[in-house]
Design a protein around this motif. Structure first.
Motif, PDB file in Angstrom:
ATOM      1  N   LEU A   1       2.303   2.984   3.225  1.00  0.00           N
ATOM      2  CA  LEU A   1       3.438   2.409   3.943  1.00  0.00           C
ATOM      3  C   LEU A   1       4.720   3.196   3.693  1.00  0.00           C
ATOM      4  N   LYS A   2       4.743   3.972   2.619  1.00  0.00           N
ATOM      5  CA  LYS A   2       5.933   4.755   2.286  1.00  0.00           C
ATOM      6  C   LYS A   2       5.967   6.101   3.009  1.00  0.00           C
TER       7      LYS A   2
ATOM      8  N   VAL B   1       0.333   0.165  10.686  1.00  0.00           N
ATOM      9  CA  VAL B   1       0.967   1.477  10.834  1.00  0.00           C
ATOM     10  C   VAL B   1       0.358   2.162  12.052  1.00  0.00           C
TER      11      VAL B   1
ATOM     12  N   GLU C   1       0.046  -5.482   6.772  1.00  0.00           N
ATOM     13  CA  GLU C   1       0.972  -4.634   7.518  1.00  0.00           C
ATOM     14  C   GLU C   1       0.185  -3.679   8.416  1.00  0.00           C
TER      15      GLU C   1
ATOM     16  N   HIS D   1       0.834  -1.206   0.000  1.00  0.00           N
ATOM     17  CA  HIS D   1       0.000   0.000   0.000  1.00  0.00           C
ATOM     18  C   HIS D   1       0.874   1.263   0.000  1.00  0.00           C
TER      19      HIS D   1
END
Length: 305
Positions: free
Chosen positions: A178-179, A259, A257, A175
């Motif tokens: 995520l960066k 975050v 993931e 996704h």
């Protein structure tokens, strides 16, 4: 420095999951606690057990050998706990109510440990929604409850939280968010959102969204955590859920993931409840002390048990 069971448990969880962050989630503790325990263990043994990589950690050759020994030690301790002791003489029947999420993701392991400690204590378990649990406690149809305490505001009940599970943003493995160095609810708002509804999760979510000018772009409302997991893993949406229900893989074997959001999102609190001024039975005392001992005592004391 003496080797402790806490260090072994943290080491095994990290070895099995391959990431300190995931081990911390599974153990309901901080990442720093896992990191420190592994460092203490490596210092005690005088050798490196893990190779640190960008994607997580991997066992060294020594680490793989030590893992087998750790399994043997923990298995022996578990077996030793089954030896009859003074606590095992407690008998009687205890009726406990629990909500869906608690039964599915928190309670089974602890019920097994309670049955080991108190084999003569019969625990009758009932799965109910919050309103039914509250009514059943007040009328004494149930002795105690284990539930999400965040939404309980009944003055006739006593609440004793035992864990606070952080809520994080769930994303598929590739996704774009995520960066980002940091992610806010404003960033999440345009994304297709998968809203869990069971145990008043939607109501809780809307409360913390209400503190912002943004609202989630709800694509699907579902009572199934597995449906949320699959939708997120397949890239069909995002979700905000607690670490307690998080698993890194969907049923299809795709990665999920997490975050930490920059905006304040309250944790999911799980705890005990009972009617105010109720006289405690020996079984109620035993269950309350078990959870206090497991989650609420200082780690320096509990870690050696």
């Amino acid at each position: 420095m003496a080797l402790t069971l806490r260090q072994l448990k943290y080491f095994v969880a990290t070895a099995e999951l391959g990431q300190i962050s995931q081990a911390a989630i599974q153990l309901t503790i901080s990442q720093s606690a896992v990191t420190n325990a592994i460092k203490e263990l490596e210092d005690s043994l005088g050798t490196q057990l893990f190779v640190r990589m960008a994607s997580g950690v991997a066992l060294t050759q020594t680490g793989r050998k030590f893992l087998n020994q750790a399994y043997t030690i923990l298995s022996s301790v578990e077996e030793a706990m089954r030896i009859p002791n003074l606590e095992s003489t407690l008998s009687g029947t205890l009726t406990i109510a629990a909500s869906y999420t608690v039964i599915g993701y928190f309670l089974p392991h602890h019920l097994q440990r309670l049955s080991t400690l108190y084999p003569l204590l019969t625990i009758n378990l009932h799965e109910l929604n919050r309103e039914s649990i509250e009514e059943g406690l007040i009328t004494e149809r149930y002795d105690m409850a284990v539930l999400l305490t965040s939404n309980v505001a009944n003055p006739e009940l006593v609440l004793e939280p035992v864990i606070h599970s952080a809520r994080r943003l769930w994303l598929c493995a590739h996704h774009p968010l995520l960066k980002r160095e940091s992610v806010t609810l404003a960033d999440v708002a345009p994304e297709p959102f998968v809203m869990l509804t069971v145990d008043e999760a939607a109501y809780t979510a809307l409360r913390y969204w209400a503190d912002t000018p943004h609202r989630p772009n709800v694509k699907l409302r579902t009572s199934s955590v597995e449906a949320v997991r699959s939708m997120v893993a397949n890239g069909s949406g995002v979700a905000i859920l607690s670490d307690m229900v998080y698993r890194p893989w969907s049923l299809e074997g795709k990665r999920i993931e997490t975050v930490v959001l920059r905006d304040p999102v309250p944790p999911m609190s799980v705890g005990l409840a009972w009617r105010k001024n109720r006289e405690f039975s020996p079984g109620m005392h035993a269950v309350r002390e078990y959870f206090r001992h497991t989650f609420m005592e200082p780690r320096s004391v509990a870690s050696n048990l």
